[in-house]
Motif scaffolding. Sequence first.
Motif, PDB file in Angstrom:
ATOM      1  N   VAL A 158      -2.303   0.697   7.424  1.00 40.02           N
ATOM      2  CA  VAL A 158      -1.850   0.291   6.094  1.00 40.02           C
ATOM      3  C   VAL A 158      -2.752  -0.788   5.507  1.00 40.02           C
ATOM      4  O   VAL A 158      -3.234  -0.660   4.372  1.00 40.02           O
ATOM      5  CB  VAL A 158      -0.390  -0.213   6.162  1.00 40.02           C
ATOM      6  CG1 VAL A 158       0.028  -0.830   4.829  1.00 40.02           C
ATOM      7  CG2 VAL A 158       0.543   0.928   6.538  1.00 40.02           C
ATOM      8  N   LEU A 186      -0.846   8.339   3.835  1.00 46.56           N
ATOM      9  CA  LEU A 186       0.124   7.271   4.058  1.00 46.56           C
ATOM     10  C   LEU A 186       1.492   7.637   3.493  1.00 46.56           C
ATOM     11  O   LEU A 186       2.517   7.244   4.067  1.00 46.56           O
ATOM     12  CB  LEU A 186      -0.373   5.969   3.416  1.00 46.56           C
ATOM     13  CG  LEU A 186      -1.526   5.254   4.113  1.00 46.56           C
ATOM     14  CD1 LEU A 186      -1.877   3.973   3.355  1.00 46.56           C
ATOM     15  CD2 LEU A 186      -1.191   4.931   5.568  1.00 46.56           C
ATOM     16  N   PHE A 200       4.551  -1.210   6.742  1.00 45.69           N
ATOM     17  CA  PHE A 200       4.552  -1.614   5.339  1.00 45.69           C
ATOM     18  C   PHE A 200       5.400  -2.873   5.146  1.00 45.69           C
ATOM     19  O   PHE A 200       5.017  -3.771   4.374  1.00 45.69           O
ATOM     20  CB  PHE A 200       5.087  -0.482   4.458  1.00 45.69           C
ATOM     21  CG  PHE A 200       4.031   0.470   3.987  1.00 45.69           C
ATOM     22  CD1 PHE A 200       3.260   0.180   2.874  1.00 45.69           C
ATOM     23  CD2 PHE A 200       3.808   1.662   4.658  1.00 45.69           C
ATOM     24  CE1 PHE A 200       2.285   1.061   2.432  1.00 45.69           C
ATOM     25  CE2 PHE A 200       2.832   2.554   4.228  1.00 45.69           C
ATOM     26  CZ  PHE A 200       2.063   2.243   3.108  1.00 45.69           C
TER      27      PHE A 200
END
Length: 260
Positions: A158, A186, A200
């Motif tokens: 990420v 993603l 995240f």
Amino acid sequence: MVLVFGTTYYAKRPFGWQTANWYYTKAYMGALMSYAIVIYKTYGPPQLNLAFLHRLIVDENVEYLLLAFFWLMMKPMVVTLLPFVVFSLFHVITYTRSTLIPAVFPGVTAEIQRVRQEERSGTVRTGLSAAGRVSKYMGDWSSKYYSPALREVGVWEVAVVGAWIVLGAVTFQTPLLAPPFYFQFLRMRYALSAPTRAAFRRVRGFLDNMLTPPSASASVPGLVTDSYIRVRDFLIKIGDVIMDPAAQQQQQQQQPQPQR
């Protein structure tokens, strides 16, 4: 194993960039072979029907196979290798422990099972052979570090790879196709993978702490904070749509329509 050793030699770059890029290519070819074998063992020969296609789409091995192929076609970016190396390392350990060692030392599996039963009962009476100790250590190490490794790989995918690709596209170092392709990857990971969603949240928590009041430093410009908040809120809305598209559609339907 091809992926692990190829990445190791690429990272060292001992013979110049051309040779290093050769190892980079071989590393991703190893990744492609590995995921292709896993997918074939799971699903068998391809089938021309929607049910089979849907099973492939939601399989993370297929997602990483496509991603490995995409990176193989792009200009080498060493940061993209780390997730594949971590996964491959655990695959090598598992294959060595469950296949290679028992093939050479057939009694190791029963030996380890016996010792584990004795450990659970609290009466360890027999020791392990050298091969048994190696196999047991590999199994214990893998069980201990697999979940933490997945969490850190999620953050790397990420934060590091995502930022690298965006900066590369802005500075024209990577193709403009790379950001939308990777962000689609993603998006799929966010929808299907709890570790990715946790990654995240960790990245958001870190950036909130660094860039938003009251924890942010006074030296952080207000423009940076405002821009970050806008991007963050936009990504949160996207995440909500990914996880609950029906609710988002219902919300849009409830909004008043403009009069004509």
